[in-house]
Design a protein around this motif. Structure first.
Motif, PDB file in Angstrom:
ATOM      1  N   ARG A  44       0.880  -1.172   0.000  1.00  0.00           N
ATOM      2  CA  ARG A  44       0.000   0.000   0.000  1.00  0.00           C
ATOM      3  C   ARG A  44       0.913   1.216   0.000  1.00  0.00           C
ATOM      4  O   ARG A  44       1.860   1.281   0.786  1.00  0.00           O
ATOM      5  N   VAL A  45       0.635   2.191  -0.850  1.00  0.00           N
ATOM      6  CA  VAL A  45       1.474   3.377  -0.964  1.00  0.00           C
ATOM      7  C   VAL A  45       0.617   4.609  -0.741  1.00  0.00           C
ATOM      8  O   VAL A  45      -0.486   4.714  -1.282  1.00  0.00           O
ATOM      9  N   GLY A  46       1.129   5.521   0.062  1.00  0.00           N
ATOM     10  CA  GLY A  46       0.416   6.768   0.310  1.00  0.00           C
ATOM     11  C   GLY A  46       1.260   7.972  -0.059  1.00  0.00           C
ATOM     12  O   GLY A  46       2.482   7.957   0.098  1.00  0.00           O
ATOM     13  N   THR A  47       0.591   8.997  -0.553  1.00  0.00           N
ATOM     14  CA  THR A  47       1.248  10.272  -0.871  1.00  0.00           C
ATOM     15  C   THR A  47       0.362  11.417  -0.402  1.00  0.00           C
ATOM     16  O   THR A  47      -0.854  11.262  -0.272  1.00  0.00           O
ATOM     17  N   ARG A  48       0.987  12.547  -0.144  1.00  0.00           N
ATOM     18  CA  ARG A  48       0.270  13.782   0.205  1.00  0.00           C
ATOM     19  C   ARG A  48       0.930  14.928  -0.513  1.00  0.00           C
ATOM     20  O   ARG A  48       2.146  14.936  -0.668  1.00  0.00           O
ATOM     21  N   THR A  49       0.143  15.905  -0.897  1.00  0.00           N
ATOM     22  CA  THR A  49       0.714  17.099  -1.517  1.00  0.00           C
ATOM     23  C   THR A  49       0.490  18.347  -0.671  1.00  0.00           C
ATOM     24  O   THR A  49       1.104  19.379  -0.927  1.00  0.00           O
ATOM     25  N   ASP A  50      -0.385  18.250   0.345  1.00  0.00           N
ATOM     26  CA  ASP A  50      -0.715  19.442   1.131  1.00  0.00           C
ATOM     27  C   ASP A  50       0.256  19.705   2.267  1.00  0.00           C
ATOM     28  O   ASP A  50       0.396  20.835   2.718  1.00  0.00           O
TER      29      ASP A  50
END
Length: 121
Positions: free
Chosen positions: A86-92
Motif C-alpha cells: 500500500r502506498v500513500g502520498t500527500r501534496t498538502d
C-alpha cells in the motif's frame, strides 16, 4: 497531454510485505532479516511490524529499495517473490508515518480512549 512527462510524487510511504513463494518452509524470518539489513543500509526511514515494513522517502527511493528487497530475497535462492503493498502520498503537507500514529494517539489521550495495544484475550 504528454503522459511520458508526468512526474511521480515527491515523497511517499509504502507499507509492504514480501512473500517468498515455494521455499518449503513456513518461516520467513531469514528473508525478513535480509530485507531489514538492506533497509538499514539504504538510509531511509522504516519501521518493521508483525505483518511487513513501512518505508518512507522519495517515490523513486522507496520503489527502488522495494525492488532491491526482491533482489535480496532472490539472492537467497528464492525463485519467486510476491509483494503486497500500500502506498500513500500527500501534496498538502509533509507527514511521516510516525506523525500519523502520533495524531491518533493524541486524540485517544485527550479522550481517555483505549491504548494502542490489545490484551490478547
Amino acid at each position: 497531454m504528454d503522459y511520458t512527462q508526468i512526474a511521480t510524487p515527491e515523497r511517499c510511504y509504502a507499507d509492504f510485505c514480501l512473500i517468498p513463494v515455494g521455499t518449503g518452509s513456513v518461516s520467513v524470518a531469514e528473508e525478513v532479516a535480509a530485507v531489514q539489513r538492506l533497509l538499514k543500509a539504504s538510509g531511509l526511514t522504516y519501521t518493521m511490524h508483525s505483518a511487513g515494513t513501512t518505508v518512507e522517502g522519495s517515490w523513486d527511493q522507496v520503489m527502488k529499495v522495494i525492488g532491491q528487497a526482491h533482489s535480496v530475497v532472490h539472492a537467497k535462492g528464492v525463485v519467486r517473490v510476491q509483494s503486497s503493498m500500500r502506498v500513500g502520498t500527500r501534496t498538502d503537507k509533509k507527514q511521516t508515518a510516525s506523525d500519523k500514529v502520533k495524531r491518533v494517539e493524541d486524540i485517544l489521550a485527550k479522550q481517555g480512549g483505549a491504548g494502542t495495544e490489545s490484551s490478547g484475550s
